[in-house]
Design a protein around this motif. Structure first.
Motif, PDB file in Angstrom:
ATOM      1  N   GLY A   1       0.826  -1.198   0.000  1.00 12.91           N
ATOM      2  CA  GLY A   1       0.000   0.000   0.000  1.00 12.91           C
ATOM      3  C   GLY A   1       0.854   1.239   0.000  1.00 12.91           C
ATOM      4  O   GLY A   1       2.036   1.218   0.340  1.00 12.91           O
ATOM      5  N   CYS A   2       0.253   2.379  -0.353  1.00 13.58           N
ATOM      6  CA  CYS A   2       0.972   3.637  -0.349  1.00 13.58           C
ATOM      7  C   CYS A   2       1.064   4.173   1.066  1.00 13.58           C
ATOM      8  O   CYS A   2       0.206   3.930   1.889  1.00 13.58           O
ATOM      9  N   SER A   3       2.083   4.936   1.309  1.00 16.18           N
ATOM     10  CA  SER A   3       2.296   5.470   2.641  1.00 16.18           C
ATOM     11  C   SER A   3       1.747   6.870   2.748  1.00 16.18           C
ATOM     12  O   SER A   3       1.711   7.620   1.794  1.00 16.18           O
ATOM     13  N   GLY A   4       1.384   7.220   3.954  1.00 13.28           N
ATOM     14  CA  GLY A   4       1.042   8.597   4.238  1.00 13.28           C
ATOM     15  C   GLY A   4       2.308   9.377   4.488  1.00 13.28           C
ATOM     16  O   GLY A   4       3.420   8.842   4.444  1.00 13.28           O
ATOM     17  N   PRO A   5       2.184  10.701   4.755  1.00 17.96           N
ATOM     18  CA  PRO A   5       3.367  11.503   5.000  1.00 17.96           C
ATOM     19  C   PRO A   5       4.161  10.941   6.170  1.00 17.96           C
ATOM     20  O   PRO A   5       3.606  10.475   7.150  1.00 17.96           O
ATOM     21  N   ARG A   6       5.504  11.008   6.093  1.00 16.76           N
ATOM     22  CA  ARG A   6       6.350  10.502   7.153  1.00 16.76           C
ATOM     23  C   ARG A   6       6.937  11.646   7.961  1.00 16.76           C
ATOM     24  O   ARG A   6       7.068  12.754   7.475  1.00 16.76           O
TER      25      ARG A   6
ATOM     26  N   PRO B   1      12.932  13.700  20.890  1.00 14.15           N
ATOM     27  CA  PRO B   1      11.573  14.124  20.553  1.00 14.15           C
ATOM     28  C   PRO B   1      10.897  14.798  21.743  1.00 14.15           C
ATOM     29  O   PRO B   1      11.049  14.370  22.880  1.00 14.15           O
ATOM     30  N   THR B   2      10.162  15.864  21.465  1.00 14.96           N
ATOM     31  CA  THR B   2       9.380  16.530  22.504  1.00 14.96           C
ATOM     32  C   THR B   2       7.892  16.353  22.272  1.00 14.96           C
ATOM     33  O   THR B   2       7.090  16.693  23.125  1.00 14.96           O
ATOM     34  N   ALA B   3       7.493  15.846  21.089  1.00 14.31           N
ATOM     35  CA  ALA B   3       6.082  15.616  20.783  1.00 14.31           C
ATOM     36  C   ALA B   3       5.990  14.584  19.679  1.00 14.31           C
ATOM     37  O   ALA B   3       6.972  14.314  18.985  1.00 14.31           O
ATOM     38  N   ALA B   4       4.837  14.012  19.509  1.00 17.91           N
ATOM     39  CA  ALA B   4       4.649  13.043  18.420  1.00 17.91           C
ATOM     40  C   ALA B   4       4.873  13.742  17.098  1.00 17.91           C
ATOM     41  O   ALA B   4       4.330  14.806  16.843  1.00 17.91           O
ATOM     42  N   THR B   5       5.749  13.176  16.286  1.00 16.35           N
ATOM     43  CA  THR B   5       6.088  13.829  15.028  1.00 16.35           C
ATOM     44  C   THR B   5       5.468  13.154  13.827  1.00 16.35           C
ATOM     45  O   THR B   5       5.601  13.637  12.719  1.00 16.35           O
ATOM     46  N   ALA B   6       4.840  12.008  14.015  1.00 11.02           N
ATOM     47  CA  ALA B   6       4.268  11.298  12.874  1.00 11.02           C
ATOM     48  C   ALA B   6       3.049  12.048  12.341  1.00 11.02           C
ATOM     49  O   ALA B   6       2.198  12.478  13.109  1.00 11.02           O
ATOM     50  N   SER B   7       2.984  12.199  11.029  1.00 13.35           N
ATOM     51  CA  SER B   7       1.813  12.802  10.407  1.00 13.35           C
ATOM     52  C   SER B   7       0.716  11.764  10.292  1.00 13.35           C
ATOM     53  O   SER B   7       0.986  10.594  10.041  1.00 13.35           O
ATOM     54  N   VAL B   8      -0.503  12.180  10.491  1.00 14.59           N
ATOM     55  CA  VAL B   8      -1.638  11.267  10.414  1.00 14.59           C
ATOM     56  C   VAL B   8      -2.470  11.622   9.199  1.00 14.59           C
ATOM     57  O   VAL B   8      -2.978  12.739   9.090  1.00 14.59           O
ATOM     58  N   THR B   9      -2.591  10.690   8.272  1.00 19.01           N
ATOM     59  CA  THR B   9      -3.416  10.892   7.091  1.00 19.01           C
ATOM     60  C   THR B   9      -4.855  10.500   7.429  1.00 19.01           C
ATOM     61  O   THR B   9      -5.092   9.396   7.922  1.00 19.01           O
ATOM     62  N   PRO B  10      -5.812  11.389   7.209  1.00 20.05           N
ATOM     63  CA  PRO B  10      -7.193  11.047   7.584  1.00 20.05           C
ATOM     64  C   PRO B  10      -7.748   9.924   6.721  1.00 20.05           C
ATOM     65  O   PRO B  10      -7.492   9.860   5.518  1.00 20.05           O
ATOM     66  N   LEU B  11      -8.497   9.036   7.345  1.00 17.88           N
ATOM     67  CA  LEU B  11      -9.225   8.018   6.598  1.00 17.88           C
ATOM     68  C   LEU B  11     -10.408   8.665   5.898  1.00 17.88           C
ATOM     69  O   LEU B  11     -10.978   9.636   6.398  1.00 17.88           O
ATOM     70  N   PRO B  12     -10.799   8.151   4.742  1.00 19.38           N
ATOM     71  CA  PRO B  12     -12.003   8.685   4.104  1.00 19.38           C
ATOM     72  C   PRO B  12     -13.228   8.377   4.946  1.00 19.38           C
ATOM     73  O   PRO B  12     -13.234   7.399   5.704  1.00 19.38           O
TER      74      PRO B  12
ATOM     75  N   ASP C   1       2.310   4.110  11.762  1.00 18.90           N
ATOM     76  CA  ASP C   1       3.058   5.351  11.537  1.00 18.90           C
ATOM     77  C   ASP C   1       2.155   6.516  11.140  1.00 18.90           C
ATOM     78  O   ASP C   1       2.632   7.593  10.802  1.00 18.90           O
ATOM     79  N   GLY C   2       0.831   6.310  11.164  1.00 17.73           N
ATOM     80  CA  GLY C   2      -0.095   7.377  10.825  1.00 17.73           C
ATOM     81  C   GLY C   2      -0.518   7.395   9.380  1.00 17.73           C
ATOM     82  O   GLY C   2      -1.418   8.154   9.002  1.00 17.73           O
ATOM     83  N   GLY C   3       0.116   6.587   8.534  1.00 20.60           N
ATOM     84  CA  GLY C   3      -0.269   6.515   7.132  1.00 20.60           C
ATOM     85  C   GLY C   3      -1.449   5.575   6.930  1.00 20.60           C
ATOM     86  O   GLY C   3      -2.042   5.068   7.890  1.00 20.60           O
ATOM     87  N   ILE C   4      -1.782   5.344   5.673  1.00 19.67           N
ATOM     88  CA  ILE C   4      -2.924   4.491   5.338  1.00 19.67           C
ATOM     89  C   ILE C   4      -2.448   3.339   4.460  1.00 19.67           C
ATOM     90  O   ILE C   4      -1.755   3.558   3.459  1.00 19.67           O
TER      91      ILE C   4
END
Length: 359
Positions: free
Chosen positions: A43-48, A68-79, A184-187
């Motif tokens: 599958g394709c990845s969301g932003p890293r 790290p001071t905060a979660a850095t992973a980007s979360v791609t919204p599900l449709p 990792d927050g991707g889809i």
């Protein structure tokens, strides 16, 4: 010789997706195809997260390693999850509505461990989608390709095609795409085709079994030139299970060449090739051409759905073009030879074109 006019049963109603984006739109958003009947692809990845030491979310002390001071992973919204809706031209839309609702209930969740069989069974019970005491668990277990360890998933219905309908039983062939939240927050995206079986009793229709497609592994050796060209074609939109059928070398070249030929005039949306289709013509003991790799069904041409009555003249022209590709029979919403052997129509074929080949 097999006469598909007798082989193909009267089909249940087709339901059109109320999905906010088409399959092509979702792919443009970066959610690529991954699974056919449980066979994983990538599958394709969301932003890293940014890899730079000075990226946002890190702090640096002189001479230290960034922490790290905060979660850095980007979360791609599900449709969003949107149920399918019937359109004009559907036959018995309640059958497809129920079939798609059961699959979307099983294959969509928003909580940790929501992809377990037990959680899917609980969702079916909560929605009162079946009355038999043991059936929710059996349906959830049969749909394991739609389940998994992810904490969120959305299942979309690309197409719902009738696999056959008689007085008290029906089959709906549901083409699905599923999008799951990765760690990792991707889809990660996947797809399958499921043969949904239903029966009608005094209380109405109910789903009794689910039969996901099992296309098989990719061919070990090289594919034919026609199969290779078909897989590379941007004008033939194959469902995940259908693409796997071709990649496995299980589809006759007559089908591949016909699709390529027809795609010179039309943009084609394929619903079913081989896997996911009933082995026998629904309600009979006659073998279907589909499991033998000698048939293909189309649910739309040039983005016009076959089921919609306003497209009848356009569909009739496409049926003639389909016969010219070498098909021995073409079924659809109109019978162009009034009882002859080349074309046929019944309530089963109001939602798609069936192209059958002898070899």
């Amino acid at each position: 010789m097999v006469d598909d006019r007798k082989h193909e049963p009267t089909r249940a109603p087709v339901v059109t997706p109320g999905y906010p984006a088409s399959r092509r739109d979702l792919l443009r958003l970066g959610v690529g195809a991954a699974v056919a009947g449980g066979a994983a692809l990538t599958g394709c990845s969301g932003p890293r997260p940014a890899a730079s030491a000075t990226a946002a979310g890190t702090s640096r002390r002189p001479g230290s390693t960034p922490t790290p001071t905060a979660a850095t992973a980007s979360v791609t919204p599900l449709p969003p999850l949107v149920p399918w809706q019937a359109v004009a031209g559907e036959v018995h839309p309640e059958v497809k509505r129920l079939a798609t609702r059961v699959l979307q209930t099983i294959g969509s969740w928003e909580a940790a461990r929501g992809g377990s069989v037990a959680a899917a069974e609980a969702r079916l019970r909560a929605q009162h989608l079946t009355t038999a005491p043991n059936l929710p668990g059996a349906l959830a277990a049969a749909a394991r390709p739609l389940l998994g360890p992810q904490d969120a998933a959305v299942t979309a219905v690309v197409d719902a095609q009738s696999g056959g309908i008689v007085a008290t039983s029906a089959s709906v062939l549901v083409v699905l795409e599923q999008h799951r939240r990765r760690a990792d927050g991707g889809i990660a995206s996947s797809g399958s085709t499921v043969d949904v079986r239903l029966v009608r009793g005094s209380a109405g229709w109910r789903v009794t079994s689910l039969r996901p497609a099992h296309p098989g592994p990719a061919a070990a050796g090289p594919l034919t030139a026609a199969a290779t060209r078909l897989l590379a074609s941007a004008r033939v939109r194959l469902p995940v299970a259908g693409r796997a059928d071709v990649a496995a070398g299980l589809v006759h070249d007559s089908v591949c060449r016909a699709l390529l030929s027809l795609s010179r005039s039309y943009l084609l949306d394929v619903s079913v090739v081989r896997s996911g289709h009933p082995t026998y013509v629904f309600g009979t003991t006659r073998p279907s051409d589909h499991p033998q790799g000698r048939a293909v069904d189309l649910w739309a041409l040039d983005d016009r759905r076959v089921v919609e009555p306003q497209h009848r003249a356009f569909v009739g022209t496409a049926m003639r073009a389909a016969l010219a590709t070498g098909a021995y029979q073409v079924g659809g919403p109109v019978d162009l030879d009034s009882g002859g052997l080349a074309y046929f129509s019944d309530q089963t074929h109001q939602d798609h074109l069936h192209l059958g080949f002898r070899t």
